[in-house]
Design an enzyme around this catalytic site. Sequence first.
Site, PDB file in Angstrom:
ATOM      1  N   TYR A 164      91.142  -3.723  51.261  1.00 17.90           N
ATOM      2  CA  TYR A 164      91.754  -5.019  51.606  1.00 17.90           C
ATOM      3  C   TYR A 164      92.803  -4.838  52.701  1.00 17.90           C
ATOM      4  CZ  TYR A 164      94.152  -9.527  50.689  1.00 17.90           C
ATOM      5  OH  TYR A 164      94.723 -10.777  50.794  1.00 17.90           O
ATOM      6  N   SER A 205      97.689 -10.793  55.581  1.00 17.17           N
ATOM      7  CA  SER A 205      98.425 -10.498  54.346  1.00 17.17           C
ATOM      8  C   SER A 205      99.625  -9.648  54.751  1.00 17.17           C
ATOM      9  CB  SER A 205      97.530  -9.690  53.395  1.00 17.17           C
ATOM     10  OG  SER A 205      98.289  -9.030  52.391  1.00 17.17           O
TER      11      SER A 205
HETATM   12  N1  LIG Z   1      96.689 -15.103  46.899  1.00 20.75           N
HETATM   13  C1  LIG Z   1      97.409 -14.155  47.479  1.00 20.75           C
HETATM   14  O1  LIG Z   1      98.267 -13.521  46.853  1.00 20.75           O
HETATM   15  C2  LIG Z   1      97.216 -13.854  48.935  1.00 20.75           C
HETATM   16  C3  LIG Z   1      98.186 -13.082  49.592  1.00 20.75           C
HETATM   17  C4  LIG Z   1      98.013 -12.767  50.935  1.00 20.75           C
HETATM   18  C5  LIG Z   1      96.901 -13.227  51.608  1.00 20.75           C
HETATM   19  N2  LIG Z   1      95.964 -13.966  50.954  1.00 20.75           N
HETATM   20  C6  LIG Z   1      94.799 -14.414  51.710  1.00 20.75           C
HETATM   21  O2  LIG Z   1      94.767 -15.830  51.709  1.00 20.75           O
HETATM   22  C7  LIG Z   1      93.420 -16.277  51.832  1.00 20.75           C
HETATM   23  C8  LIG Z   1      93.110 -17.275  50.728  1.00 20.75           C
HETATM   24  O3  LIG Z   1      93.240 -16.618  49.483  1.00 20.75           O
HETATM   25  P1  LIG Z   1      93.428 -17.384  48.103  1.00 20.75           P
HETATM   26  O4  LIG Z   1      94.436 -16.623  47.342  1.00 20.75           O
HETATM   27  O5  LIG Z   1      93.593 -18.826  48.305  1.00 20.75           O
HETATM   28  O6  LIG Z   1      91.991 -17.045  47.439  1.00 20.75           O
HETATM   29  P2  LIG Z   1      91.005 -17.955  46.569  1.00 20.75           P
HETATM   30  O7  LIG Z   1      90.065 -16.987  45.928  1.00 20.75           O
HETATM   31  O8  LIG Z   1      91.752 -18.915  45.735  1.00 20.75           O
HETATM   32  O9  LIG Z   1      90.233 -18.791  47.705  1.00 20.75           O
HETATM   33  C9  LIG Z   1      89.415 -18.149  48.643  1.00 20.75           C
HETATM   34  C10 LIG Z   1      88.356 -19.133  49.114  1.00 20.75           C
HETATM   35  O10 LIG Z   1      87.489 -18.450  50.037  1.00 20.75           O
HETATM   36  C11 LIG Z   1      86.159 -18.792  49.711  1.00 20.75           C
HETATM   37  N3  LIG Z   1      85.224 -17.752  50.143  1.00 20.75           N
HETATM   38  C12 LIG Z   1      85.070 -16.510  49.611  1.00 20.75           C
HETATM   39  N4  LIG Z   1      84.047 -15.880  50.202  1.00 20.75           N
HETATM   40  C13 LIG Z   1      83.567 -16.741  51.143  1.00 20.75           C
HETATM   41  C14 LIG Z   1      82.497 -16.656  52.062  1.00 20.75           C
HETATM   42  N5  LIG Z   1      81.696 -15.569  52.120  1.00 20.75           N
HETATM   43  N6  LIG Z   1      82.262 -17.697  52.887  1.00 20.75           N
HETATM   44  C15 LIG Z   1      83.037 -18.817  52.811  1.00 20.75           C
HETATM   45  N7  LIG Z   1      84.051 -18.961  51.950  1.00 20.75           N
HETATM   46  C16 LIG Z   1      84.307 -17.930  51.113  1.00 20.75           C
HETATM   47  C17 LIG Z   1      86.160 -18.947  48.200  1.00 20.75           C
HETATM   48  O11 LIG Z   1      85.024 -19.681  47.727  1.00 20.75           O
HETATM   49  C18 LIG Z   1      87.474 -19.652  47.968  1.00 20.75           C
HETATM   50  O12 LIG Z   1      87.342 -21.055  48.037  1.00 20.75           O
HETATM   51  C19 LIG Z   1      92.540 -15.011  51.779  1.00 20.75           C
HETATM   52  O13 LIG Z   1      92.224 -14.596  53.084  1.00 20.75           O
HETATM   53  C20 LIG Z   1      93.461 -13.996  51.133  1.00 20.75           C
HETATM   54  O14 LIG Z   1      93.135 -12.675  51.459  1.00 20.75           O
HETATM   55  C21 LIG Z   1      96.103 -14.302  49.634  1.00 20.75           C
END
Ligand SMILES: NC(=O)c1ccc[n+]([C@@H]2O[C@H](COP(=O)([O-])OP(=O)(O)OC[C@H]3O[C@@H](n4cnc5c(N)ncnc54)[C@H](O)[C@@H]3O)[C@@H](O)[C@H]2O)c1
Length: 256
Positions: free
Chosen positions: A161, A148
């Site tokens: 986080y 992130s």
């Molecule tokens: N959305 C944002 O603004 C953002 C910004 C920076 C980084 N990220 C990172 O990007 C990645 C994806 O985030 P997103 O926004 O698509 O989130 P999201 O919640 O839409 O998707 C996350 C996915 O991870 C899965 N997951 C959660 N716990 C799990 C576990 N224990 N085992 C296996 N799968 C698991 C969930 O079921 C889901 O399908 C994450 O690492 C998040 O920290 C997101």
Amino acid sequence: MQDSDYRLEGQVGIVTGAANGIGQALAIGLAQAGADIVICDLPAQHQQAEQTAQAVTAVGCKALVLELDVRSAASIETAVSSACNSFGRLDFLVNNAGVNIRRPFLEYSEAEWDAISSVNLKGVFFMSQAAARQMVRQQHGKIVSIASQLAAVAMQNRSIYAVTKAGVAHMMKALAVELGPYGITANAVGPTFVATQLSESMFKDPAFIAENLPRIPAGRFGSPGDVLGAVRFLLSPAADLVNGHLLLVDGGYTCW
Ligand SMILES: NC(=O)c1ccc[n+]([C@@H]2O[C@H](COP(=O)([O-])OP(=O)(O)OC[C@H]3O[C@@H](n4cnc5c(N)ncnc54)[C@H](O)[C@@H]3O)[C@@H](O)[C@H]2O)c1
């Protein structure tokens, strides 16, 4: 450098958390680049994982859906073995699964620390270890972990986080050092805010938009496609010498 150096033809890779959000876009986009994809997510996400699989096969690549809970080393072992047995190889791993709980530092509980760090930090560590064991046997492989922008800067109400994401970025450096001699690279990608389930409540809050949009010099939030561009590059032969890097996809959020 040729166009084919930016493609993933004939490769096989695992994407964790591939049922939804950024992970789903990565699975489909990496298939469009030519890779067969192992779609891993929690059992409760099976239906969405199947939708990802349909989109992967629609572009002519193979898809395998596997149940995985990255909080459990045993679940990781089972999923990575199944992936390797099915395809006979593993060219890349994308550690995308991640969670967050937003709260003031003074209010976090031990259970919340465990809930966030067991997915974001422990999960990335043991997924990478299981995948790397196969990659060492092959003497090649690429690991990309979704960190992130908060790996580089801090922000209110996200202390756990931010710590886990900084940890992921540093973990990739540690892996780069240890796995480089086996032909394996390890890198991190640091997106800015992207509208997904994880960030839904933030994007519904006008105060969040008013405060944060002006802080992004590029003038917009991120999309899953922005993250895909960086991940695809880092997985491609074009990035063979990029190792231990945190590639920020933040529109300049961390520049000031
Ligand atoms: N959305 C944002 O603004 C953002 C910004 C920076 C980084 N990220 C990172 O990007 C990645 C994806 O985030 P997103 O926004 O698509 O989130 P999201 O919640 O839409 O998707 C996350 C996915 O991870 C899965 N997951 C959660 N716990 C799990 C576990 N224990 N085992 C296996 N799968 C698991 C969930 O079921 C889901 O399908 C994450 O690492 C998040 O920290 C997101």
